[in-house]
Design a protein around this motif. Sequence first.
Motif, PDB file in Angstrom:
ATOM      1  N   VAL A 224     -20.979 -22.904  27.735  1.00 46.94           N
ATOM      2  CA  VAL A 224     -22.013 -23.908  27.498  1.00 46.94           C
ATOM      3  C   VAL A 224     -22.759 -24.206  28.789  1.00 46.94           C
ATOM      4  O   VAL A 224     -23.977 -24.423  28.782  1.00 46.94           O
ATOM      5  CB  VAL A 224     -21.402 -25.198  26.903  1.00 46.94           C
ATOM      6  CG1 VAL A 224     -22.505 -26.202  26.558  1.00 46.94           C
ATOM      7  CG2 VAL A 224     -20.580 -24.891  25.659  1.00 46.94           C
ATOM      8  N   ASP A 225     -22.041 -24.205  29.914  1.00 52.09           N
ATOM      9  CA  ASP A 225     -22.703 -24.388  31.209  1.00 52.09           C
ATOM     10  C   ASP A 225     -23.687 -23.252  31.468  1.00 52.09           C
ATOM     11  O   ASP A 225     -24.792 -23.477  31.978  1.00 52.09           O
ATOM     12  CB  ASP A 225     -21.658 -24.441  32.328  1.00 52.09           C
ATOM     13  CG  ASP A 225     -20.670 -25.579  32.150  1.00 52.09           C
ATOM     14  OD1 ASP A 225     -21.067 -26.628  31.604  1.00 52.09           O
ATOM     15  OD2 ASP A 225     -19.494 -25.414  32.538  1.00 52.09           O
ATOM     16  N   ALA A 226     -23.279 -22.025  31.114  1.00 53.10           N
ATOM     17  CA  ALA A 226     -24.193 -20.880  31.267  1.00 53.10           C
ATOM     18  C   ALA A 226     -25.386 -21.012  30.325  1.00 53.10           C
ATOM     19  O   ALA A 226     -26.527 -20.691  30.693  1.00 53.10           O
ATOM     20  CB  ALA A 226     -23.443 -19.576  30.980  1.00 53.10           C
ATOM     21  N   ALA A 245      -8.568 -27.116  20.304  1.00 57.53           N
ATOM     22  CA  ALA A 245      -8.702 -28.381  21.025  1.00 57.53           C
ATOM     23  C   ALA A 245      -9.984 -28.469  21.837  1.00 57.53           C
ATOM     24  O   ALA A 245     -10.515 -29.565  22.062  1.00 57.53           O
ATOM     25  CB  ALA A 245      -7.491 -28.587  21.935  1.00 57.53           C
ATOM     26  N   LYS A 246     -10.518 -27.346  22.296  1.00 56.43           N
ATOM     27  CA  LYS A 246     -11.732 -27.376  23.128  1.00 56.43           C
ATOM     28  C   LYS A 246     -13.019 -27.406  22.311  1.00 56.43           C
ATOM     29  O   LYS A 246     -14.101 -27.508  22.890  1.00 56.43           O
ATOM     30  CB  LYS A 246     -11.751 -26.188  24.082  1.00 56.43           C
ATOM     31  CG  LYS A 246     -11.159 -26.524  25.458  1.00 56.43           C
ATOM     32  CD  LYS A 246     -11.570 -25.563  26.526  1.00 56.43           C
ATOM     33  CE  LYS A 246     -11.008 -26.063  27.878  1.00 56.43           C
ATOM     34  NZ  LYS A 246     -11.220 -25.076  28.949  1.00 56.43           N
ATOM     35  N   LYS A 247     -12.899 -27.322  21.003  1.00 53.05           N
ATOM     36  CA  LYS A 247     -14.112 -27.314  20.192  1.00 53.05           C
ATOM     37  C   LYS A 247     -14.911 -28.599  20.384  1.00 53.05           C
ATOM     38  O   LYS A 247     -16.142 -28.576  20.512  1.00 53.05           O
ATOM     39  CB  LYS A 247     -13.764 -27.124  18.714  1.00 53.05           C
ATOM     40  CG  LYS A 247     -14.993 -26.959  17.824  1.00 53.05           C
ATOM     41  CD  LYS A 247     -14.589 -26.616  16.401  1.00 53.05           C
ATOM     42  CE  LYS A 247     -15.811 -26.384  15.526  1.00 53.05           C
ATOM     43  NZ  LYS A 247     -15.449 -25.989  14.147  1.00 53.05           N
ATOM     44  N   THR A 248     -14.231 -29.736  20.421  1.00 53.85           N
ATOM     45  CA  THR A 248     -14.926 -31.013  20.608  1.00 53.85           C
ATOM     46  C   THR A 248     -15.559 -31.092  22.009  1.00 53.85           C
ATOM     47  O   THR A 248     -16.628 -31.681  22.171  1.00 53.85           O
ATOM     48  CB  THR A 248     -13.971 -32.199  20.413  1.00 53.85           C
ATOM     49  OG1 THR A 248     -12.830 -32.048  21.272  1.00 53.85           O
ATOM     50  CG2 THR A 248     -13.482 -32.263  18.963  1.00 53.85           C
ATOM     51  N   ILE A 249     -14.912 -30.490  23.003  1.00 59.24           N
ATOM     52  CA  ILE A 249     -15.470 -30.460  24.361  1.00 59.24           C
ATOM     53  C   ILE A 249     -16.747 -29.624  24.371  1.00 59.24           C
ATOM     54  O   ILE A 249     -17.758 -30.012  24.986  1.00 59.24           O
ATOM     55  CB  ILE A 249     -14.437 -29.888  25.354  1.00 59.24           C
ATOM     56  CG1 ILE A 249     -13.228 -30.823  25.453  1.00 59.24           C
ATOM     57  CG2 ILE A 249     -15.066 -29.663  26.724  1.00 59.24           C
ATOM     58  CD1 ILE A 249     -12.094 -30.282  26.293  1.00 59.24           C
ATOM     59  N   GLU A 251     -18.754 -29.038  21.810  1.00 59.29           N
ATOM     60  CA  GLU A 251     -19.791 -29.773  21.070  1.00 59.29           C
ATOM     61  C   GLU A 251     -20.345 -30.928  21.892  1.00 59.29           C
ATOM     62  O   GLU A 251     -21.559 -31.188  21.865  1.00 59.29           O
ATOM     63  CB  GLU A 251     -19.221 -30.270  19.745  1.00 59.29           C
ATOM     64  CG  GLU A 251     -18.918 -29.133  18.769  1.00 59.29           C
ATOM     65  CD  GLU A 251     -18.192 -29.587  17.520  1.00 59.29           C
ATOM     66  OE1 GLU A 251     -18.364 -28.961  16.462  1.00 59.29           O
ATOM     67  OE2 GLU A 251     -17.408 -30.574  17.604  1.00 59.29           O
ATOM     68  N   LYS A 252     -19.486 -31.604  22.653  1.00 56.81           N
ATOM     69  CA  LYS A 252     -19.951 -32.722  23.487  1.00 56.81           C
ATOM     70  C   LYS A 252     -20.843 -32.216  24.622  1.00 56.81           C
ATOM     71  O   LYS A 252     -21.879 -32.829  24.937  1.00 56.81           O
ATOM     72  CB  LYS A 252     -18.764 -33.485  24.066  1.00 56.81           C
ATOM     73  CG  LYS A 252     -19.173 -34.738  24.853  1.00 56.81           C
ATOM     74  CD  LYS A 252     -17.968 -35.513  25.342  1.00 56.81           C
ATOM     75  CE  LYS A 252     -18.406 -36.821  26.002  1.00 56.81           C
ATOM     76  NZ  LYS A 252     -19.362 -36.642  27.092  1.00 56.81           N
ATOM     77  N   LYS A 253     -20.451 -31.096  25.244  1.00 58.59           N
ATOM     78  CA  LYS A 253     -21.287 -30.531  26.314  1.00 58.59           C
ATOM     79  C   LYS A 253     -22.668 -30.159  25.795  1.00 58.59           C
ATOM     80  O   LYS A 253     -23.686 -30.415  26.446  1.00 58.59           O
ATOM     81  CB  LYS A 253     -20.606 -29.290  26.906  1.00 58.59           C
ATOM     82  CG  LYS A 253     -19.597 -29.575  28.012  1.00 58.59           C
ATOM     83  CD  LYS A 253     -19.219 -28.271  28.719  1.00 58.59           C
ATOM     84  CE  LYS A 253     -18.368 -28.531  29.942  1.00 58.59           C
ATOM     85  NZ  LYS A 253     -18.077 -27.290  30.700  1.00 58.59           N
ATOM     86  N   ILE A 254     -22.702 -29.553  24.622  1.00 62.65           N
ATOM     87  CA  ILE A 254     -23.982 -29.160  24.025  1.00 62.65           C
ATOM     88  C   ILE A 254     -24.857 -30.395  23.806  1.00 62.65           C
ATOM     89  O   ILE A 254     -26.062 -30.394  24.107  1.00 62.65           O
ATOM     90  CB  ILE A 254     -23.756 -28.410  22.694  1.00 62.65           C
ATOM     91  CG1 ILE A 254     -23.086 -27.059  22.961  1.00 62.65           C
ATOM     92  CG2 ILE A 254     -25.072 -28.210  21.946  1.00 62.65           C
ATOM     93  CD1 ILE A 254     -22.600 -26.354  21.713  1.00 62.65           C
ATOM     94  N   ALA A 255     -24.233 -31.468  23.286  1.00 61.01           N
ATOM     95  CA  ALA A 255     -24.981 -32.705  23.038  1.00 61.01           C
ATOM     96  C   ALA A 255     -25.434 -33.343  24.345  1.00 61.01           C
ATOM     97  O   ALA A 255     -26.574 -33.820  24.454  1.00 61.01           O
ATOM     98  CB  ALA A 255     -24.105 -33.676  22.240  1.00 61.01           C
TER      99      ALA A 255
END
Length: 379
Positions: A224-226, A245-249, A251-255
């Motif tokens: 997502v950073d890339a 577990a990282k799916k929410t992370i 999605e939050k980064k994208i938002a």
Amino acid sequence: MQKMKKILLVNQSAGYLMIDIVNAYAHSGKYGKVELFTGQINIRPSVPDPSVKIIKTVKYNKTTTIKRLVTWLGAFFHLLFVVWSKSKDYELLLVSNPPLTVFVPLFTRKKYSYVVYDLYPDSLFSQGFLKKDSALGRWWKNKNHKVFSNAECVFTLSEDMCRAVEQYVDRAKIKIVYNWVHNEHIKPVAKEDNIFLKEHLLQDKFIVLYSGNMGMTHDVDKLVDAANILRDIDNVHFLFIGEGAKKTIIEKKIADYKIHNCTVLPFQPLEILPYSMGAADVAVVTTDTGQSGLSVPSKTYTYMSAGAALLCLADDNTELSRLTEENNIGRCFHGDEVGKIAQFIKSLADSNDLLATYKTNSRKASLQYSPENAKQYVL
């Protein structure tokens, strides 16, 4: 007349690799009874031979640590009961899923072989779940020495994993069998023919795909950073498929970044898999932090069969990095090299020739890893 042998194969989650192994035993002509102990069968495209008896157990649940432990324990105790109920002439092929399966030979005198997909307790050490000098860690390592040494054969997936297993058993007892893929099932799909891309209106995009478990020990969120770095390049799109577990992370980064070049989807139906995997221009392979040298994730071969270039997040001089470099099918990076990852993706999106070279080489290399490998498990 030689008496036909009997065997119980054990894997809590049986995908196409396990089904191919089971069928190899069923078709070998050496075994009169072949049984599979499993909590889940994922058919893609292999189907268990009708002669194979399926013994269902607790389904593996990896959504939380507690659920993992509970389902591991449930399957382990059920397995002990099943093993004890079998006649003494049964053989066992035990896969390291659930991890507690390694202790089964301590409670039976049946002949057995052991398949190391994940090496425990070593992976628990590297992930910080267990300390090497803890009483449990020392006890587990001691039992590994005993169980591995008494096995008929210890199978593993790679040279790197073999070297890790050698701490527990003589090299002569270890057999390396590389994973494989069904090339007739997973193959390159032209964008204009890809029903998955059509459904999600992505036919005109350069697709960077991550498909699989989004666990906390994977660096998948770095993509997502890339994606944020490449936010102004209209044709590049990042596709995340899976759970964890990282799916929410992610999605939050994208938002938080307010970017629109990412799509997050759940696991796709098995009939869609050839098209979702075939959607990738660049496919991302991640390994667990601290243990990327232990194996090559099986989905690597699936990506290769689909003709995707590989972007690997792995340590240097590992099986995965060597596979990628020797076949000229992509590049490996450390998870913190976000800028370099973004530049690599951009270079492929800008260069049809380089992308075509990687993709052609990837498909060609996958043909070396066929279901014939399953026969190597039959002793």
